[in-house]
Design a protein around this motif. Structure first.
Motif, PDB file in Angstrom:
ATOM      1  N   ALA A 176      -7.249  -8.703   4.681  1.00 11.98           N
ATOM      2  CA  ALA A 176      -6.251  -9.777   4.582  1.00 11.98           C
ATOM      3  C   ALA A 176      -5.713  -9.901   3.156  1.00 11.98           C
ATOM      4  N   GLU A 177      -6.591  -9.758   2.174  1.00 15.08           N
ATOM      5  CA  GLU A 177      -6.148  -9.822   0.779  1.00 15.08           C
ATOM      6  C   GLU A 177      -5.240  -8.651   0.435  1.00 15.08           C
ATOM      7  N   TRP A 178      -5.575  -7.455   0.916  1.00 13.22           N
ATOM      8  CA  TRP A 178      -4.763  -6.270   0.648  1.00 13.22           C
ATOM      9  C   TRP A 178      -3.364  -6.422   1.249  1.00 13.22           C
ATOM     10  N   LYS A 179      -3.290  -7.005   2.428  1.00 16.33           N
ATOM     11  CA  LYS A 179      -1.992  -7.236   3.070  1.00 16.33           C
ATOM     12  C   LYS A 179      -1.123  -8.143   2.198  1.00 16.33           C
ATOM     13  N   LYS A 180      -1.720  -9.173   1.626  1.00 17.61           N
ATOM     14  CA  LYS A 180      -0.978 -10.081   0.738  1.00 17.61           C
ATOM     15  C   LYS A 180      -0.543  -9.363  -0.541  1.00 17.61           C
ATOM     16  N   VAL A 181      -1.427  -8.549  -1.109  1.00 17.08           N
ATOM     17  CA  VAL A 181      -1.082  -7.788  -2.319  1.00 17.08           C
ATOM     18  C   VAL A 181       0.094  -6.866  -2.036  1.00 17.08           C
ATOM     19  N   LYS A 182       0.053  -6.163  -0.910  1.00  9.95           N
ATOM     20  CA  LYS A 182       1.142  -5.242  -0.565  1.00  9.95           C
ATOM     21  C   LYS A 182       2.451  -5.996  -0.322  1.00  9.95           C
ATOM     22  N   MET A 183       2.371  -7.126   0.359  1.00 12.05           N
ATOM     23  CA  MET A 183       3.581  -7.914   0.609  1.00 12.05           C
ATOM     24  C   MET A 183       4.173  -8.419  -0.700  1.00 12.05           C
ATOM     25  N   ALA A 184       3.329  -8.856  -1.615  1.00  9.58           N
ATOM     26  CA  ALA A 184       3.812  -9.342  -2.926  1.00  9.58           C
ATOM     27  C   ALA A 184       4.462  -8.217  -3.713  1.00  9.58           C
ATOM     28  N   ASN A 185       3.869  -7.018  -3.660  1.00  8.67           N
ATOM     29  CA  ASN A 185       4.443  -5.872  -4.359  1.00  8.67           C
ATOM     30  C   ASN A 185       5.776  -5.455  -3.764  1.00  8.67           C
ATOM     31  N   GLU A 186       5.893  -5.506  -2.436  1.00  9.24           N
ATOM     32  CA  GLU A 186       7.155  -5.155  -1.782  1.00  9.24           C
ATOM     33  C   GLU A 186       8.227  -6.182  -2.103  1.00  9.24           C
TER      34      GLU A 186
END
Length: 191
Positions: A176-186
């Motif tokens: 779940a944290e990785w999904k948020k990190v990726k969304m923030a980077n995108e």
């Protein structure tokens, strides 16, 4: 066979017997630097020692218990990254990594980590990844921080490093944290 493209000049590939000579030469060239933080270096004295490691890595993959992948840069073996083992019951793994001296500073470990994180969460359907790093290994500690891992604690005298114990810092990341990190980077790239 496991192969994962990182970008146009780098990819990950499961270590196999064709890599033994190049892997031994890479370790041998970087022996003094690697030895500072990695306890396996002194046990790799011959090509045969490296061959035994590669055979174990191939068996680990066949047993569905992790990956030891070569990091390739412009067609050359640059280092190794992998899952130490996979805990299928609790859906987590830990990642370890190292590079040969001449490949440091090119973003190879960070980009390789991104690939293995994506693979763990999206293909293997794991829920958690850990990285354990010696407290004094500042360069290696930077990588999980940059990728959104949380520092979860310090394990005192957790690793025997030739003639002394070292403390380790534990970093953790959930799917779940990785999904948020990726969304923030995108979102940052779009803006």
């Amino acid at each position: 066979m496991f192969k994962y493209d990182i970008n146009e000049s780098a990819y990950l590939k499961l270590l196999d017997l064709s890599d033994v000579d190049e892997l031994f030469a890479l370790i041998d060239r970087s022996r003094d630097t690697l030895r500072e933080w990695l306890p396996f270096v002194d046990s790799v004295k011959t090509v045969e020692d490296t061959e035994q490691f590669v055979k174990k890595a191939m068996q680990q993959y066949a047993d569905h218990n992790g990956i030891q992948a070569g990091i390739y840069y412009d067609g050359e073996l640059a280092g190794v990254i992998g899952y130490h083992q996979i805990n299928w019951q609790h859906k987590w793994t830990s990642i370890g990594y190292w590079l040969g001296n001449e490949f440091v500073g090119k973003g190879l470990v960070t980009n390789s980590m991104k690939a293995l994180i994506d693979y763990a969460f999206n293909y293997l359907m794991l829920n958690r990844i850990e990285v354990r790093v010696a407290v004094g290994n500042i360069r290696s500690r930077t990588i999980p921080k940059v990728l959104g891992f949380h520092e979860e604690g310090r394990l005192r005298d957790a690793e025997w490093l030739y003639d002394h114990h070292v403390d380790q810092v534990v970093y953790g990341l959930t799917a779940a944290e990785w999904k948020k990190v990726k969304m923030a980077n995108e979102a940052t790239v779009i803006l």
